[in-house]
Motif scaffolding. Structure first.
Motif, short mmCIF file in Angstrom:
data_model
loop_
_atom_site.label_atom_id
_atom_site.label_comp_id
_atom_site.label_asym_id
_atom_site.label_seq_id
_atom_site.Cartn_x
_atom_site.Cartn_y
_atom_site.Cartn_z
N GLY A 152 0.82 -1.22 0.00
CA GLY A 152 0.00 0.00 0.00
C GLY A 152 0.85 1.26 0.00
N VAL A 153 1.92 1.26 0.77
CA VAL A 153 2.82 2.41 0.80
C VAL A 153 3.48 2.61 -0.55
CG1 VAL A 153 4.93 3.33 1.84
CG2 VAL A 153 3.21 2.24 3.28
N ILE A 154 3.89 1.50 -1.17
CA ILE A 154 4.47 1.60 -2.51
C ILE A 154 3.46 2.20 -3.48
CG2 ILE A 154 5.30 0.22 -4.47
CD1 ILE A 154 6.54 -1.71 -2.45
N SER A 155 2.20 1.77 -3.35
CA SER A 155 1.13 2.32 -4.20
C SER A 155 0.96 3.82 -3.97
CB SER A 155 -0.18 1.58 -3.92
OG SER A 155 -1.24 2.12 -4.67
N ALA A 156 1.11 4.24 -2.71
CA ALA A 156 0.98 5.67 -2.40
C ALA A 156 2.10 6.47 -3.07
CB ALA A 156 1.01 5.87 -0.89
N PHE A 157 3.32 5.95 -3.02
CA PHE A 157 4.44 6.65 -3.65
C PHE A 157 4.30 6.65 -5.17
CE2 PHE A 157 6.65 6.03 0.44
CZ PHE A 157 7.14 7.31 0.61
N GLN A 158 3.70 5.60 -5.71
CA GLN A 158 3.45 5.58 -7.14
C GLN A 158 2.43 6.65 -7.51
OE1 GLN A 158 2.30 1.49 -7.81
NE2 GLN A 158 4.37 0.90 -8.44
N GLY A 159 1.46 6.87 -6.60
CA GLY A 159 0.49 7.95 -6.82
C GLY A 159 1.15 9.31 -6.85
N ILE A 160 2.12 9.51 -5.96
CA ILE A 160 2.86 10.77 -5.94
C ILE A 160 3.65 10.93 -7.23
CG2 ILE A 160 4.73 12.02 -4.80
CD1 ILE A 160 3.86 10.74 -2.18
N ALA A 161 4.29 9.84 -7.67
CA ALA A 161 5.10 9.90 -8.88
C ALA A 161 4.27 10.18 -10.12
CB ALA A 161 5.87 8.59 -9.06
N SER A 162 3.07 9.59 -10.17
CA SER A 162 2.23 9.76 -11.37
C SER A 162 1.61 11.13 -11.45
CB SER A 162 1.14 8.69 -11.39
OG SER A 162 0.29 8.82 -10.26
N THR A 163 1.32 11.78 -10.29
CA THR A 163 0.69 13.11 -10.29
C THR A 163 1.71 14.23 -10.19
OG1 THR A 163 0.42 13.04 -7.88
CG2 THR A 163 -1.40 12.18 -9.23
N GLY A 164 2.90 13.88 -9.73
CA GLY A 164 3.92 14.90 -9.59
C GLY A 164 3.72 15.80 -8.39
N SER A 165 2.84 15.42 -7.47
CA SER A 165 2.60 16.21 -6.27
C SER A 165 2.43 15.29 -5.08
CB SER A 165 1.34 17.09 -6.44
OG SER A 165 0.19 16.28 -6.55
N GLY A 166 2.58 15.86 -3.90
CA GLY A 166 2.43 15.07 -2.68
C GLY A 166 1.13 15.35 -1.97
N GLY A 167 0.11 15.77 -2.70
CA GLY A 167 -1.18 16.08 -2.10
C GLY A 167 -1.85 14.84 -1.54
N ILE A 168 -2.80 15.07 -0.64
CA ILE A 168 -3.48 13.96 0.02
C ILE A 168 -4.25 13.10 -0.96
CG2 ILE A 168 -5.58 15.30 0.50
CD1 ILE A 168 -3.90 12.65 2.77
N GLY A 169 -4.74 13.71 -2.02
CA GLY A 169 -5.50 12.95 -3.00
C GLY A 169 -4.68 11.92 -3.72
N SER A 170 -3.39 12.19 -3.92
CA SER A 170 -2.53 11.27 -4.66
C SER A 170 -2.07 10.08 -3.82
CB SER A 170 -1.32 12.03 -5.21
OG SER A 170 -0.55 12.57 -4.15
N VAL A 171 -2.14 10.21 -2.51
CA VAL A 171 -1.64 9.14 -1.63
C VAL A 171 -2.71 8.49 -0.78
CG1 VAL A 171 0.64 10.22 -1.52
CG2 VAL A 171 -1.06 10.75 0.23
N SER A 172 -3.89 9.06 -0.74
CA SER A 172 -4.92 8.56 0.18
C SER A 172 -5.31 7.12 -0.10
CB SER A 172 -6.16 9.47 0.11
OG SER A 172 -6.68 9.49 -1.21
N ALA A 173 -5.43 6.77 -1.38
CA ALA A 173 -5.84 5.40 -1.72
C ALA A 173 -4.81 4.39 -1.24
CB ALA A 173 -6.05 5.28 -3.22
N GLY A 174 -3.53 4.69 -1.51
CA GLY A 174 -2.48 3.78 -1.10
C GLY A 174 -2.35 3.68 0.40
N ILE A 175 -2.47 4.80 1.11
CA ILE A 175 -2.36 4.79 2.57
C ILE A 175 -3.52 4.02 3.19
CG2 ILE A 175 -2.39 6.23 4.63
CD1 ILE A 175 0.25 6.27 3.13
#
Length: 226
Positions: A152-175
């Motif tokens: 799940g954490v890896i998925s969250a970081f992938q969300g950050i990488a794909s959106t280019g931002s560290g917003g809550i929306g990009s990591v919430s699913a993975g977290i």
């Protein structure tokens, strides 16, 4: 704050996270199944042994060895751990007595004692069936859940990488996926440990009962052979 939607969360999980969840579900069902089956077996063993003990004691006190053997073989006491142990001693004594072999008193008692010990070991092993798997589940389920957490954490970081931002929306699913896997691992492990400790306590009680019965059987044959 939105409601927790487990179905939506499940749909958003990746393949690896779902695989980890399936493994944890299987472990949970297995531990519950083992506990229910062992609990029923132990309950029947205690109930039948409680009824068996005074009846076989009466037969032995009156010297009715064949009646004691027939009672021990009865289907009414098929779950009784005491019946299995006593039956082994009685059958061995009867066999040695009727075989015509000229065994002296000490050899006869030693043969009977070994038969009782073998029956005790086999019965104890049979009572332990499946219990060790509860210890395995209790100790490994948190680590399986931790694996899902890492995914799940890896998925969250992938969300950050794909959106280019560290917003809550990009990591919430993975977290959220990671936290659910952690919680699921604990939910599986905690009851399994409880089940294991309870059944282990019952096993120790049965082992004490079988040891006491073994000693009483040997004492009975010592008096009978005098």
């Amino acid at each position: 704050m939105g409601d927790l939607n487990l179905i939506h969360m499940w749909q958003q999980m990746g393949f690896v996270a779902k695989l980890v969840a399936y493994i944890l579900f299987f472990m949970s069902f297995w531990s519950v199944g083992v506990f229910v089956e062992r609990w029923y077996t132990f309950s029947q063993a205690r109930k039948q042994s409680k009824l068996y003990a005074p009846q076989v004691a009466k037969h032995l006190k009156e010297g009715r060895l064949k009646d004691a053997i027939a009672l021990s073989q009865s289907k009414n006491f098929r779950y009784s751990h005491l019946a299995k142990v006593v039956l082994a001693g009685l059958q061995e004594y009867q066999f040695q007595s009727e075989s015509g072999q000229a065994l002296n008193r000490d050899d006869l008692l030693d043969t009977v004692r070994r038969a009782i010990q073998r029956a005790t070991a086999l019965t104890s092993n049979d009572l332990k069936k499946g219990v060790s798997s509860l210890a395995t589940i209790g100790s490994t389920a948190p680590f399986v859940g931790l694996l899902g957490t890492v995914v799940g954490v890896i998925s969250a970081f992938q969300g950050i990488a794909s959106t280019g931002s560290g917003g809550i929306g990009s990591v919430s699913a993975g977290i959220s996926e990671a936290l659910v896997e952690t919680a699921l691992g604990l939910v599986v492990a905690i009851p399994a440990v409880w089940f294991y400790n309870y059944l282990t306590g019952r096993l120790e009680y049965f082992n004490v009962e079988m040891d006491n019965s073994s000693s009483e059987m040997v004492d009975y044959f010592v008096k009978k052979s005098n």
